[in-house]
Design a protein around this motif. Structure first.
Motif, PDB file in Angstrom:
ATOM      1  N   VAL A   1       0.821  -1.213   0.000  1.00 48.20           N
ATOM      2  CA  VAL A   1       0.000   0.000   0.000  1.00 48.20           C
ATOM      3  C   VAL A   1       0.858   1.269   0.000  1.00 48.20           C
ATOM      4  O   VAL A   1       0.607   2.189  -0.784  1.00 48.20           O
ATOM      5  CB  VAL A   1      -1.007  -0.015   1.168  1.00 48.20           C
TER       6      VAL A   1
ATOM      7  N   VAL B   1      -2.772   6.117   3.985  1.00 51.32           N
ATOM      8  CA  VAL B   1      -3.248   5.660   2.680  1.00 51.32           C
ATOM      9  C   VAL B   1      -4.482   4.805   2.900  1.00 51.32           C
ATOM     10  O   VAL B   1      -4.410   3.699   3.434  1.00 51.32           O
ATOM     11  CB  VAL B   1      -2.163   4.862   1.931  1.00 51.32           C
TER      12      VAL B   1
ATOM     13  N   GLU C   1      -7.822   2.671   1.697  1.00 51.35           N
ATOM     14  CA  GLU C   1      -8.267   1.789   0.603  1.00 51.35           C
ATOM     15  C   GLU C   1      -7.161   1.591  -0.432  1.00 51.35           C
ATOM     16  O   GLU C   1      -7.386   1.635  -1.643  1.00 51.35           O
ATOM     17  CB  GLU C   1      -9.515   2.381  -0.074  1.00 51.35           C
ATOM     18  N   GLY C   2      -5.950   1.350   0.059  1.00 52.79           N
ATOM     19  CA  GLY C   2      -4.801   1.246  -0.832  1.00 52.79           C
ATOM     20  C   GLY C   2      -4.932   0.190  -1.905  1.00 52.79           C
ATOM     21  O   GLY C   2      -5.451  -0.903  -1.665  1.00 52.79           O
ATOM     22  N   THR C   3      -4.470   0.489  -3.093  1.00 56.35           N
ATOM     23  CA  THR C   3      -4.441  -0.327  -4.315  1.00 56.35           C
ATOM     24  C   THR C   3      -5.809  -0.496  -4.962  1.00 56.35           C
ATOM     25  O   THR C   3      -5.924  -1.140  -5.998  1.00 56.35           O
ATOM     26  CB  THR C   3      -3.827  -1.735  -4.104  1.00 56.35           C
TER      27      THR C   3
ATOM     28  N   GLN D   1      -8.589   4.459  -3.533  1.00 59.74           N
ATOM     29  CA  GLN D   1      -7.377   4.842  -2.796  1.00 59.74           C
ATOM     30  C   GLN D   1      -7.238   6.360  -2.690  1.00 59.74           C
ATOM     31  O   GLN D   1      -7.463   7.095  -3.649  1.00 59.74           O
ATOM     32  CB  GLN D   1      -6.140   4.279  -3.503  1.00 59.74           C
TER      33      GLN D   1
ATOM     34  N   ARG E   1      -4.586   9.333  -0.389  1.00 61.15           N
ATOM     35  CA  ARG E   1      -3.479   9.552   0.530  1.00 61.15           C
ATOM     36  C   ARG E   1      -3.641  10.906   1.205  1.00 61.15           C
ATOM     37  O   ARG E   1      -3.917  11.916   0.554  1.00 61.15           O
ATOM     38  CB  ARG E   1      -2.159   9.490  -0.236  1.00 61.15           C
TER      39      ARG E   1
END
Length: 415
Positions: free
Chosen positions: A288, A363, A365-367, A371, A373
């Motif tokens: 992530v 970050v 809900e990464g990927t 997503q 940041r």
């Protein structure tokens, strides 16, 4: 001969003499498969690429540092001719014909007695593709067909279920950080062969929609607790479905052993006598931040990174984290499951010596397509989380690598 298609066959080369002429790029590509087939390989070439030389140094092949000479193919079962000397290739090919040695030529396939198919592998199966159009051989086309078949078998889009009796059991599969493309090849294949999938909320949910209609999908977050606690209910479901002779996949987010309670489930299955396979997954603690443009290590900035759980606050008696020691480290700190506790975590780190100006990135809900940041510092992160409405799941990165990485606007975007 040129008017007839090649006859496909699998050669069993274990312990049999295989001669390779030429130590260049062709040999470099072909040798690993010949080694894997167990052939007794003799390389004849005055020079070799570094990779081929490494195979010789490791004892995987015997390297005779010289040019081809008449008689080199005596007692060979298979020959690969791949030198840059056309005349030598022709002489070696004639010798192979004389000794009835199946021979592949990299420079002139029409003069060879064997062709190398485009090959690929998927869990106990070798896919080999040969063209039947001898007048219009198209290696790129056969390679494309090979790739399509192998990729389909690996990612589960081409389902070829086993028809022999399977051993009932459970696979603990790490699904990765959320993007369905980031599950491992093995994990996706096991999903395609499952009868029952017990899925976590943080697993790659998009993959569930691809499962065949007969597959039973159980949301682990909604298993009725009854007389069981949550984890006990999950363990019970795994055991009961496996005892019914079904192939069960426990689909988890990230890696099963990184704050995933995978070992608890493995112990429960072992006590019940249920066979279990563990498939590691890509941990969100590394992937992530990377997806958001942040390296967890960087030369001259961070020589270590530490991953901790933030599900309990530093002042909670249940916490097993040595926060005073973490505050003294100069590397990267990655906090999982810590969104609602990050304010108190930041206060503890500052109280024990970490600079309040230390950069922090969250970050969320990464990927995935959702997503985002959010950047802050240890001094401001508590308020920033509230002001920006940061919600779980989110990975928190603390350290100078936040400033080394790309800003949010230029970070890699989820596919």
């Amino acid at each position: 001969m040129a008017e007839h298609p090649a006859y496909p066959v699998g050669l069993r080369l274990t312990g049999r003499r295989v001669v390779v002429l030429g130590g260049g790029q062709v040999a470099q590509r072909r040798l690993p498969a010949l080694i894997a087939a167990g052939g007794s390989i003799v390389l004849i070439s005055p020079e070799a690429t570094p990779s081929v030389e490494a195979m010789a140094d490791a004892g995987e092949i015997t390297w005779e540092r010289r040019r081809y000479a008449e008689g080199d193919l005596t007692d060979a079962w298979y020959a690969l001719i791949a030198t840059g000397d056309g005349e030598a290739n022709a002489r070696a090919s004639a010798e192979a014909e004389h000794h009835r040695v199946w021979c592949v030529r990299s420079d002139d396939a029409d003069q060879a007695t064997a062709w190398t198919p485009a090959t690929g592998h998927s869990e106990g199966v070798t896919v080999a593709v040969l063209t039947t159009d001898v007048k219009g051989r198209d290696p790129r086309h056969t390679a494309a067909i090979r790739d399509a078949v192998v990729e389909g078998l690996r990612d589960g889009t081409l389902v070829a279920r086993h028809h022999r009796t399977r051993t009932p059991g459970v696979a603990l599969v790490g699904g990765g950080p959320g993007d369905p493309d980031l599950i491992t090849v093995r994990g996706r294949r096991l999903l395609a062969e499952a009868d029952v999938v017990i899925a976590d909320r943080l697993g790659p949910r998009d993959l569930l929609a691809e499962l065949p209609p007969h597959v039973e999908v159980i949301d682990a977050a909604k298993i009725p607790y009854g007389r069981f606690m949550a984890q006990e209910a999950i363990n019970h479901a795994l055991i009961e479905h496996a005892r019914q002779g079904k192939a069960v996949v426990r689909l988890k987010g990230g890696d099963p052993y990184v704050f995933g309670r995978g070992m608890e489930e493995l112990h429960a299955l072992a006590e019940a006598g249920i066979a279990c396979t563990v498939v590691p997954g890509i941990s969100s603690s590394i992937s992530v931040p990377g997806a958001a443009g942040i390296p967890v290590t960087h030369r001259g900035v961070a020589h270590e990174f530490t991953v901790v759980s933030g599900h309990v606050a530093p002042d909670d008696e249940r916490s097993l984290v040595d926060w005073p020691s973490l505050a003294k480290l100069t590397g990267t700190l990655v906090v999982l499951m810590g969104v609602d506790k990050i304010g108190r975590i930041a206060e503890a780190l500052v109280a024990h010596g970490r600079s309040p100006e230390t950069p922090v990135a969250l970050v969320q809900e990464g990927t995935t397509a959702a997503q985002r940041r959010v950047d802050a510092t240890l001094a401001t992160v508590g308020e920033t989380v509230r002001a920006e409405g940061v919600k779980p799941p989110a990975v928190i990165v603390i350290g100078e690598v936040v400033n080394v990485g790309l800003p949010a606007a230029r970070a890699p975007q989820p596919s």
